[in-house]
Design a protein around this motif. Structure first.
Motif, PDB file in Angstrom:
ATOM      1  N   HIS A   1     -16.796  12.253  -7.107  1.00 40.57           N
ATOM      2  CA  HIS A   1     -17.937  12.323  -6.189  1.00 40.57           C
ATOM      3  C   HIS A   1     -17.444  12.732  -4.801  1.00 40.57           C
ATOM      4  O   HIS A   1     -16.370  12.312  -4.361  1.00 40.57           O
ATOM      5  N   GLU A   2     -18.235  13.531  -4.121  1.00 36.63           N
ATOM      6  CA  GLU A   2     -17.869  14.033  -2.790  1.00 36.63           C
ATOM      7  C   GLU A   2     -17.500  12.894  -1.828  1.00 36.63           C
ATOM      8  O   GLU A   2     -16.581  13.031  -1.021  1.00 36.63           O
ATOM      9  N   ALA A   3     -18.198  11.763  -1.909  1.00 37.88           N
ATOM     10  CA  ALA A   3     -17.926  10.627  -1.007  1.00 37.88           C
ATOM     11  C   ALA A   3     -16.521  10.066  -1.190  1.00 37.88           C
ATOM     12  O   ALA A   3     -15.989   9.412  -0.287  1.00 37.88           O
ATOM     13  N   LEU A   4     -15.908  10.307  -2.367  1.00 39.14           N
ATOM     14  CA  LEU A   4     -14.577   9.754  -2.653  1.00 39.14           C
ATOM     15  C   LEU A   4     -13.434  10.643  -2.192  1.00 39.14           C
ATOM     16  O   LEU A   4     -12.272  10.237  -2.261  1.00 39.14           O
ATOM     17  N   LYS A   5     -13.732  11.849  -1.722  1.00 39.82           N
ATOM     18  CA  LYS A   5     -12.675  12.805  -1.360  1.00 39.82           C
ATOM     19  C   LYS A   5     -11.612  12.197  -0.432  1.00 39.82           C
ATOM     20  O   LYS A   5     -10.423  12.396  -0.661  1.00 39.82           O
ATOM     21  N   PRO A   6     -11.993  11.419   0.600  1.00 43.76           N
ATOM     22  CA  PRO A   6     -10.956  10.865   1.490  1.00 43.76           C
ATOM     23  C   PRO A   6     -10.023   9.856   0.807  1.00 43.76           C
ATOM     24  O   PRO A   6      -8.925   9.608   1.306  1.00 43.76           O
ATOM     25  N   ILE A   7     -10.453   9.269  -0.316  1.00 43.92           N
ATOM     26  CA  ILE A   7      -9.611   8.263  -0.983  1.00 43.92           C
ATOM     27  C   ILE A   7      -9.246   8.672  -2.410  1.00 43.92           C
ATOM     28  O   ILE A   7      -8.779   7.848  -3.192  1.00 43.92           O
ATOM     29  N   GLN A   8      -9.429   9.935  -2.745  1.00 43.41           N
ATOM     30  CA  GLN A   8      -9.179  10.361  -4.123  1.00 43.41           C
ATOM     31  C   GLN A   8      -7.714  10.208  -4.518  1.00 43.41           C
ATOM     32  O   GLN A   8      -7.396  10.153  -5.702  1.00 43.41           O
ATOM     33  N   TRP A   9      -6.813  10.076  -3.547  1.00 45.81           N
ATOM     34  CA  TRP A   9      -5.399   9.842  -3.848  1.00 45.81           C
ATOM     35  C   TRP A   9      -5.187   8.538  -4.605  1.00 45.81           C
ATOM     36  O   TRP A   9      -4.183   8.365  -5.292  1.00 45.81           O
ATOM     37  N   LEU A  10      -6.146   7.607  -4.514  1.00 42.54           N
ATOM     38  CA  LEU A  10      -6.047   6.334  -5.232  1.00 42.54           C
ATOM     39  C   LEU A  10      -6.259   6.484  -6.740  1.00 42.54           C
ATOM     40  O   LEU A  10      -5.758   5.673  -7.518  1.00 42.54           O
ATOM     41  N   ILE A  11      -7.033   7.495  -7.141  1.00 42.25           N
ATOM     42  CA  ILE A  11      -7.436   7.625  -8.540  1.00 42.25           C
ATOM     43  C   ILE A  11      -6.222   7.782  -9.440  1.00 42.25           C
ATOM     44  O   ILE A  11      -5.349   8.606  -9.191  1.00 42.25           O
ATOM     45  N   GLY A  12      -6.177   6.947 -10.472  1.00 37.98           N
ATOM     46  CA  GLY A  12      -5.091   7.004 -11.439  1.00 37.98           C
ATOM     47  C   GLY A  12      -4.526   5.630 -11.720  1.00 37.98           C
ATOM     48  O   GLY A  12      -5.109   4.603 -11.370  1.00 37.98           O
ATOM     49  N   THR A  13      -3.363   5.616 -12.368  1.00 44.65           N
ATOM     50  CA  THR A  13      -2.680   4.378 -12.744  1.00 44.65           C
ATOM     51  C   THR A  13      -1.407   4.250 -11.924  1.00 44.65           C
ATOM     52  O   THR A  13      -0.629   5.196 -11.820  1.00 44.65           O
ATOM     53  N   TRP A  14      -1.211   3.080 -11.373  1.00 49.65           N
ATOM     54  CA  TRP A  14      -0.061   2.780 -10.511  1.00 49.65           C
ATOM     55  C   TRP A  14       0.725   1.623 -11.113  1.00 49.65           C
ATOM     56  O   TRP A  14       0.138   0.646 -11.567  1.00 49.65           O
ATOM     57  N   GLU A  15       2.049   1.706 -11.060  1.00 46.58           N
ATOM     58  CA  GLU A  15       2.916   0.647 -11.567  1.00 46.58           C
ATOM     59  C   GLU A  15       3.806   0.134 -10.438  1.00 46.58           C
ATOM     60  O   GLU A  15       4.378   0.933  -9.683  1.00 46.58           O
ATOM     61  N   SER A  16       3.934  -1.172 -10.346  1.00 49.51           N
ATOM     62  CA  SER A  16       4.764  -1.747  -9.286  1.00 49.51           C
ATOM     63  C   SER A  16       6.234  -1.438  -9.526  1.00 49.51           C
ATOM     64  O   SER A  16       6.716  -1.447 -10.660  1.00 49.51           O
ATOM     65  N   THR A  17       6.933  -1.152  -8.438  1.00 45.81           N
ATOM     66  CA  THR A  17       8.396  -1.046  -8.475  1.00 45.81           C
ATOM     67  C   THR A  17       8.996  -2.268  -7.793  1.00 45.81           C
ATOM     68  O   THR A  17      10.100  -2.675  -8.115  1.00 45.81           O
ATOM     69  N   VAL A  18       8.265  -2.830  -6.861  1.00 43.02           N
ATOM     70  CA  VAL A  18       8.616  -4.085  -6.183  1.00 43.02           C
ATOM     71  C   VAL A  18       7.325  -4.868  -6.024  1.00 43.02           C
ATOM     72  O   VAL A  18       6.335  -4.317  -5.555  1.00 43.02           O
ATOM     73  N   ALA A  19       7.318  -6.132  -6.428  1.00 39.92           N
ATOM     74  CA  ALA A  19       6.133  -6.973  -6.261  1.00 39.92           C
ATOM     75  C   ALA A  19       6.599  -8.388  -5.946  1.00 39.92           C
ATOM     76  O   ALA A  19       7.185  -9.055  -6.791  1.00 39.92           O
ATOM     77  N   LYS A  20       6.342  -8.805  -4.714  1.00 35.63           N
ATOM     78  CA  LYS A  20       6.803 -10.116  -4.252  1.00 35.63           C
ATOM     79  C   LYS A  20       5.633 -10.920  -3.706  1.00 35.63           C
ATOM     80  O   LYS A  20       4.776 -10.388  -3.004  1.00 35.63           O
ATOM     81  N   GLY A  21       5.642 -12.193  -4.034  1.00 34.04           N
ATOM     82  CA  GLY A  21       4.643 -13.109  -3.519  1.00 34.04           C
ATOM     83  C   GLY A  21       5.312 -14.285  -2.837  1.00 34.04           C
ATOM     84  O   GLY A  21       6.384 -14.718  -3.252  1.00 34.04           O
ATOM     85  N   HIS A  22       4.673 -14.753  -1.800  1.00 33.00           N
ATOM     86  CA  HIS A  22       5.160 -15.945  -1.098  1.00 33.00           C
ATOM     87  C   HIS A  22       3.985 -16.547  -0.334  1.00 33.00           C
ATOM     88  O   HIS A  22       2.991 -15.877  -0.067  1.00 33.00           O
TER      89      HIS A  22
END
Length: 162
Positions: A5-26
């Motif tokens: 959708h045209e409204a998503l163009k500014p954030i279309q870089w988010l679309i897809g699957t992402w996997e963590s390489t570093v994930a830390k919680g505290h």
């Protein structure tokens, strides 16, 4: 894949699957931890993205956390709404803005199941940042009924697929 959708163009870089390489919680009230996570942002051709995050223990692979929801864009603006439900009984509405290669959110409402454990979550701030090398950093700050707003999660992701 559905047309974006045209409204998503500014954030279309988010679309897809992402996997963590570093994930830390505290957090001041818990022991530090690490985890592995897969994020998915899916376009359906509407001015929103479907969202899912699944985390697992980094050694045993046991499921740890699941959250799902929707990231909506107000067409014609950089205003965002991120609606997320967590498997431990929390539902959060975050709102914020998209800037070039980043998203910044702050919770507007938080609901939880009546028999959830204390302390209760009082506010959340979440930021997504796309780095020049194509990795994405997500930081999550949290305030509870016993702890002031402080950083809780820092995750670096690499994109697996569109």
């Amino acid at each position: 894949m559905a047309k974006v959708h045209e409204a998503l163009k500014p954030i279309q870089w988010l679309i897809g699957t992402w996997e963590s390489t570093v994930a830390k919680g505290h957090f001041p009230t818990i022991k530090d931890f690490t985890y592995h996570e897969i994020l998915k942002f899916e376009s359906l051709g509407q001015p929103l993205l479907n969202y899912e995050a699944r985390s697992r223990h980094p050694v045993s692979g046991a499921p740890m956390h699941l959250e799902s929801g929707f990231l909506r864009v107000k067409p014609g603006t950089n205003q965002l709404a991120f609606m997320v439900s967590h498997n431990f009984g929390l539902a959060v509405l975050e709102e914020g803005l998209a800037t070039q290669n980043s998203l910044e959110f702050e919770s507007k409402s938080i609901s939880r199941i009546s028999f959830a454990n204390d302390p209760s979550v009082k506010s959340i701030k979440r930021n997504f940042k796309l780095h020049e090398d194509g990795t994405m950093e997500v930081t999550t700050d949290m305030e509870t009924s016993t702890t002031e707003l402080t950083n809780h999660l820092i995750v670096i992701y690499k994109k697996l697929e569109q």
